[in-house]
Motif scaffolding. Structure first.
Motif, PDB file in Angstrom:
ATOM      1  N   GLU A  38      -6.752   5.514   8.924  1.00 50.53           N
ATOM      2  CA  GLU A  38      -7.352   4.439   7.479  1.00 50.53           C
ATOM      3  C   GLU A  38      -5.938   5.729   6.205  1.00 50.53           C
ATOM      4  O   GLU A  38      -5.786   4.642   6.007  1.00 50.53           O
ATOM      5  CB  GLU A  38      -8.836   3.960   7.567  1.00 50.53           C
ATOM      6  CG  GLU A  38      -9.271   3.495   8.675  1.00 50.53           C
ATOM      7  CD  GLU A  38     -10.651   3.539   8.512  1.00 50.53           C
ATOM      8  OE1 GLU A  38     -11.720   2.330   9.323  1.00 50.53           O
ATOM      9  OE2 GLU A  38     -11.252   4.558   6.888  1.00 50.53           O
ATOM     10  N   LEU A  39      -6.864   5.999   6.370  1.00 47.88           N
ATOM     11  CA  LEU A  39      -5.554   7.154   5.829  1.00 47.88           C
ATOM     12  C   LEU A  39      -4.550   7.394   5.463  1.00 47.88           C
ATOM     13  O   LEU A  39      -3.258   6.977   5.016  1.00 47.88           O
ATOM     14  CB  LEU A  39      -6.393   8.885   5.537  1.00 47.88           C
ATOM     15  CG  LEU A  39      -5.561   9.324   4.055  1.00 47.88           C
ATOM     16  CD1 LEU A  39      -5.310   8.259   2.771  1.00 47.88           C
ATOM     17  CD2 LEU A  39      -6.444  10.471   3.736  1.00 47.88           C
ATOM     18  N   ALA A  40      -3.643   7.304   6.743  1.00 46.96           N
ATOM     19  CA  ALA A  40      -2.542   7.598   7.046  1.00 46.96           C
ATOM     20  C   ALA A  40      -1.816   6.172   6.726  1.00 46.96           C
ATOM     21  O   ALA A  40      -0.357   5.721   7.202  1.00 46.96           O
ATOM     22  CB  ALA A  40      -2.402   7.797   8.693  1.00 46.96           C
ATOM     23  N   SER A  41      -2.318   4.839   7.225  1.00 43.21           N
ATOM     24  CA  SER A  41      -1.723   3.424   7.241  1.00 43.21           C
ATOM     25  C   SER A  41      -1.751   3.149   5.547  1.00 43.21           C
ATOM     26  O   SER A  41      -0.976   1.385   5.351  1.00 43.21           O
ATOM     27  CB  SER A  41      -2.658   2.606   7.278  1.00 43.21           C
ATOM     28  OG  SER A  41      -4.156   2.485   7.036  1.00 43.21           O
ATOM     29  N   VAL A  42      -2.036   4.283   4.443  1.00 43.14           N
ATOM     30  CA  VAL A  42      -1.907   3.713   3.450  1.00 43.14           C
ATOM     31  C   VAL A  42      -0.624   3.531   2.263  1.00 43.14           C
ATOM     32  O   VAL A  42       0.105   4.922   2.774  1.00 43.14           O
ATOM     33  CB  VAL A  42      -3.200   2.988   2.008  1.00 43.14           C
ATOM     34  CG1 VAL A  42      -4.387   2.863   3.414  1.00 43.14           C
ATOM     35  CG2 VAL A  42      -3.157   4.748   2.134  1.00 43.14           C
ATOM     36  N   ASP A  43      -0.209   3.040   1.261  1.00 45.24           N
ATOM     37  CA  ASP A  43       0.835   3.056   0.144  1.00 45.24           C
ATOM     38  C   ASP A  43       0.300   3.913  -0.809  1.00 45.24           C
ATOM     39  O   ASP A  43       1.577   4.520  -1.573  1.00 45.24           O
ATOM     40  CB  ASP A  43       1.761   1.952   0.047  1.00 45.24           C
ATOM     41  CG  ASP A  43       1.894   0.999   1.326  1.00 45.24           C
ATOM     42  OD1 ASP A  43       3.112   1.930   1.900  1.00 45.24           O
ATOM     43  OD2 ASP A  43       1.972   0.032   1.718  1.00 45.24           O
ATOM     44  N   GLY A  44      -0.700   3.748  -1.258  1.00 44.62           N
ATOM     45  CA  GLY A  44      -1.405   4.319  -2.190  1.00 44.62           C
ATOM     46  C   GLY A  44      -2.936   4.137  -2.426  1.00 44.62           C
ATOM     47  O   GLY A  44      -3.442   3.725  -1.234  1.00 44.62           O
ATOM     48  N   LEU A  45      -3.580   4.972  -3.101  1.00 44.44           N
ATOM     49  CA  LEU A  45      -5.393   5.451  -3.148  1.00 44.44           C
ATOM     50  C   LEU A  45      -5.890   4.994  -4.051  1.00 44.44           C
ATOM     51  O   LEU A  45      -5.607   5.703  -5.466  1.00 44.44           O
ATOM     52  CB  LEU A  45      -5.647   5.976  -1.692  1.00 44.44           C
ATOM     53  CG  LEU A  45      -6.714   6.408  -1.878  1.00 44.44           C
ATOM     54  CD1 LEU A  45      -7.167   5.759  -0.702  1.00 44.44           C
ATOM     55  CD2 LEU A  45      -7.018   8.196  -2.038  1.00 44.44           C
ATOM     56  N   VAL A  46      -7.103   4.014  -3.736  1.00 45.24           N
ATOM     57  CA  VAL A  46      -7.999   4.483  -5.887  1.00 45.24           C
ATOM     58  C   VAL A  46      -8.995   4.933  -4.628  1.00 45.24           C
ATOM     59  O   VAL A  46      -9.278   5.005  -3.960  1.00 45.24           O
ATOM     60  CB  VAL A  46      -8.218   2.790  -5.834  1.00 45.24           C
ATOM     61  CG1 VAL A  46      -9.281   3.087  -7.244  1.00 45.24           C
ATOM     62  CG2 VAL A  46      -7.308   2.280  -6.056  1.00 45.24           C
TER      63      VAL A  46
END
Length: 198
Positions: free
Chosen positions: A35-43
């Motif tokens: 899931e972490l690898a699939s995102v463009d940014g993170l909150v």
């Protein structure tokens, strides 16, 4: 549409999902490596920073997240998330780890206990319009910042007030909880940051 993750180990996850979706992003709950690898940014939401640090290690994603942040992935930390982005933590536990994404010294629970929670209208550098309604809940503050860090707001809107919002490049952090309420301007700012990097 960009995919922005919310670290979904604890804290105000649902509120951030709503705020990001209202800001034009696709919200993704992040608990695992894929899931972490699939995102463009993170909150990184509020919660309890020591517990969050330990959960990231237990779930085996601390090092992956640290690498993605180091490689320039946009990240936004609120309250405990601010602590997780600091280079130095005061009043933390000896085994507590952080990402060091923003050159700042943060003091945990600086505003006091739960009963000391409060709200104030803040003038925010880079956010236009009326003052921002900031909700502080067992909040940290920033004691000092490095030269590369842009101070966006201070408590009390005074030049010597505690620092409560900062930015360094692709890393944004607030002491307060902008996901509470219906003012999405901080999430809109972060969404634009992510869009520029995608």
């Amino acid at each position: 549409m960009v995919n922005i993750g919310i670290l979904a180990l604890q804290g105000d996850v649902a509120e951030h999902v709503r705020a990001l979706e209202e800001s034009g992003a696709r919200a993704v709950l992040v608990r695992r490596s894929e899931e972490l690898a699939s995102v463009d940014g993170l909150v990184i939401p509020g919660g309890e920073s020591t517990t969050m640090s330990n959960l990231l290690l237990s779930f085996g994603i601390f090092d992956q997240l640290a690498e993605q942040i180091s490689n320039g992935m946009p990240v936004y930390g609120t309250c405990a998330g601010m602590i997780m982005l600091a280079t130095t933590i005061l009043d933390g536990r000896d085994d507590q780890r952080s990402f060091g994404a923003i050159d700042m010294v943060v003091r945990r629970n600086a505003f006091g206990r739960q009963v000391d929670s409060y709200e104030e209208e803040l003038d925010i550098k880079g956010i236009e319009g009326k003052p921002f309604p900031a909700v502080f809940i067992r909040a940290p503050w920033v004691e000092s910042v490095g030269e590369s860090v842009d101070v966006l707001a201070r408590a009390g809107n005074t030049p010597d007030g505690p620092i409560v919002a900062v930015r360094r490049g692709q890393a944004l952090a607030t002491s307060f909880h902008p996901e509470i309420g219906t003012d999405w301007r901080f999430h809109e700012l972060f969404t634009r940051m992510v869009q520029r990097e995608s």
